[in-house]
Design a protein around this motif. Structure first.
Motif, PDB file in Angstrom:
ATOM      1  N   GLU A 159      33.276  21.760   4.017  1.00  0.00           N
ATOM      2  CA  GLU A 159      33.076  21.816   5.468  1.00  0.00           C
ATOM      3  C   GLU A 159      31.636  21.478   5.841  1.00  0.00           C
ATOM      4  O   GLU A 159      31.383  20.815   6.851  1.00  0.00           O
ATOM      5  CB  GLU A 159      33.464  23.200   5.982  1.00  0.00           C
ATOM      6  CG  GLU A 159      34.968  23.455   5.936  1.00  0.00           C
ATOM      7  CD  GLU A 159      35.335  24.858   6.383  1.00  0.00           C
ATOM      8  OE1 GLU A 159      34.442  25.729   6.381  1.00  0.00           O
ATOM      9  OE2 GLU A 159      36.514  25.079   6.720  1.00  0.00           O
ATOM     10  N   SER A 282      35.605  19.951  11.832  1.00  0.00           N
ATOM     11  CA  SER A 282      36.746  20.855  11.669  1.00  0.00           C
ATOM     12  C   SER A 282      38.021  20.222  12.199  1.00  0.00           C
ATOM     13  O   SER A 282      39.103  20.350  11.591  1.00  0.00           O
ATOM     14  CB  SER A 282      36.476  22.182  12.381  1.00  0.00           C
ATOM     15  OG  SER A 282      36.237  21.966  13.762  1.00  0.00           O
ATOM     16  N   SER A 283      37.940  19.514  13.324  1.00  0.00           N
ATOM     17  CA  SER A 283      39.119  18.862  13.887  1.00  0.00           C
ATOM     18  C   SER A 283      39.613  17.750  12.974  1.00  0.00           C
ATOM     19  O   SER A 283      40.819  17.564  12.785  1.00  0.00           O
ATOM     20  CB  SER A 283      38.806  18.291  15.269  1.00  0.00           C
ATOM     21  OG  SER A 283      38.445  19.314  16.161  1.00  0.00           O
ATOM     22  N   THR A 286      41.302  19.320   9.916  1.00  0.00           N
ATOM     23  CA  THR A 286      42.597  19.883  10.295  1.00  0.00           C
ATOM     24  C   THR A 286      43.640  18.791  10.483  1.00  0.00           C
ATOM     25  O   THR A 286      44.792  18.931  10.036  1.00  0.00           O
ATOM     26  CB  THR A 286      42.467  20.703  11.590  1.00  0.00           C
ATOM     27  OG1 THR A 286      41.552  21.783  11.371  1.00  0.00           O
ATOM     28  CG2 THR A 286      43.808  21.276  12.020  1.00  0.00           C
ATOM     29  N   GLN A 290      47.141  18.266   8.427  1.00  0.00           N
ATOM     30  CA  GLN A 290      48.441  18.182   9.097  1.00  0.00           C
ATOM     31  C   GLN A 290      49.197  16.936   8.659  1.00  0.00           C
ATOM     32  O   GLN A 290      50.423  16.977   8.453  1.00  0.00           O
ATOM     33  CB  GLN A 290      48.236  18.178  10.610  1.00  0.00           C
ATOM     34  CG  GLN A 290      47.769  19.497  11.180  1.00  0.00           C
ATOM     35  CD  GLN A 290      47.367  19.402  12.654  1.00  0.00           C
ATOM     36  OE1 GLN A 290      47.181  18.302  13.200  1.00  0.00           O
ATOM     37  NE2 GLN A 290      47.220  20.545  13.301  1.00  0.00           N
TER      38      GLN A 290
END
Length: 374
Positions: A159, A282-283, A286, A290
């Motif tokens: 991260e 972070s987006s 993610t 997904q």
């Protein structure tokens, strides 16, 4: 009764009341704020108010007390770690020399005066997350630095690397790609072969990936058995092609247990900025995760990338990869794509026939191919 969680506080330093008001309007629904008209006032506020977690400051101010550069220099040389490490977003101007000077002094990022709400909030979120992760690593430099099974960086470090890559990309208008990949049918694999074998497979998977990524890429763990690659500077078409090469390489890898070859495959989720129009690490992480899940739920052994809608049909392999699959005993992965692959190989067969006069039934091959296509 639970006490409401205090929102992060942002200090806005600018001599223009209009500019301060503009920024306050953009952030007030998400963050607490404090405003000061010059660098000296900003410094005093930071010293006495430990709740301030981020500074937005004009690059240069006409006030003689302390301008933006002076505030930044004082912060980075402070004896207080809290102030030395606080993230500072500088409102950039047209003077490139001034921008470069602020960058050298330790500005965390640069934003335009007319920045929109969504981009500003994304920048703030990214910088705050990066600062939090860096603080945690400084406080616990050995804790969870490496995964015990593979020696690769843990998710926390991934991260941080993603946030650093995103911050650089936003400043320099360059792309960032993130790939998250994992074994298909992982739970079934663990139930059939046991935890120890799965750990060994995970180590082999990580070792193979380490030889494939560029030196400027960052490889580490995301969650469970899933691994992540942060690839700065990689545009969308290239990152999708790289993901497919990784998937294909693993599909033909000769991994055996007790002399029996394992039928293994991996899937990859790909996210990219600017294609996906996301401005926070972070987006992006993610979204890639997904897409990995979507690929696995669609049957696995596939890549889901920007704008893809995964279908129930596996992607057609390249001709060279199809040959590797056949050699590795995976004819079933090739059979659904025989028509497409046959059309690709026909020119080669025609050349063979013309040069070597083998008597190949090319006319019959073309006829049957056309019939199957119709």
């Amino acid at each position: 009764m639970d006490t409401p969680k205090q929102r992060p506080r942002i200090l806005i330093v600018d001599e223009s009341r209009i500019v301060r008001t503009q920024f306050i309007q953009l952030i007030r629904d998400h963050y607490d704020f404090r405003e000061e008209v010059d660098g000296e006032g900003g410094w005093q506020a930071l010293v006495i108010d430990p709740s301030i977690q981020l500074v937005i400051s004009a690059l240069s101010m006409s006030m003689p007390v302390l301008d933006g550069d002076g505030l930044l220099a004082r912060l980075r040389s402070s004896r207080l770690a809290r102030l030395r490490q606080i993230p500072v977003l500088m409102i950039a101007g047209d003077d490139e020399a001034a921008n470069a000077r602020a960058r050298a002094l330790g500005a965390s990022d640069f934003i335009a005066g007319g920045i929109g709400a969504s981009e500003l909030l994304a920048r703030i979120d990214s910088v705050l997350r990066l600062a939090q992760a860096q603080n945690e690593l400084r406080e616990n430099p050995e804790r969870d630095a490496q995964h015990p099974d593979t020696g690769l960086p843990t998710r926390q470090r991934v991260e941080v690397q993603a946030a650093q890559a995103m911050s650089y990309a936003l400043r320099h208008e360059s792309p960032v790609s993130i790939l998250i990949m994992g074994f298909d049918r992982f739970d079934a694999l663990r139930n059939e072969h046991g935890e120890d074998l799965v750990k060994e497979l995970h180590k082999r998977f990580a070792s193979m990936l380490a030889t494939k990524v560029r030196k400027e890429d960052s490889l580490g763990h995301y969650s469970g058995s899933d691994l992540a690659v942060v690839s700065p500077g990689t545009p969308y078409p290239a990152c999708e092609a790289f993901a497919n090469r990784l998937r294909e390489a693993f599909a033909v890898a000769n991994i055996a247990v007790h002399g029996k070859r394992l039928n293994l495959s991996v899937s990859v989720g790909v996210a990219n900025t600017p294609v996906d129009r996301l401005n926070s690490a972070s987006s992006l992480l993610t979204l890639a995760a997904q897409r990995l899940k979507t690929a696995q739920e669609a049957g696995g052994n596939r890549v889901v990338a920007c704008g893809d809608r995964s279908s129930s049909r596996q992607p057609a392999p390249r001709l060279g990869h199809a040959i590797d699959l056949i050699k590795a005993g995976h004819e079933s992965a090739v059979i659904p794509h025989l028509l497409q692959l046959g059309n690709e190989v026909l020119p080669f067969l025609e050349l063979l026939e013309r040069e070597l006069k083998l008597g190949l039934p090319l006319a019959e091959l073309r006829k049957r191919t056309r019939d199957r296509e119709h």
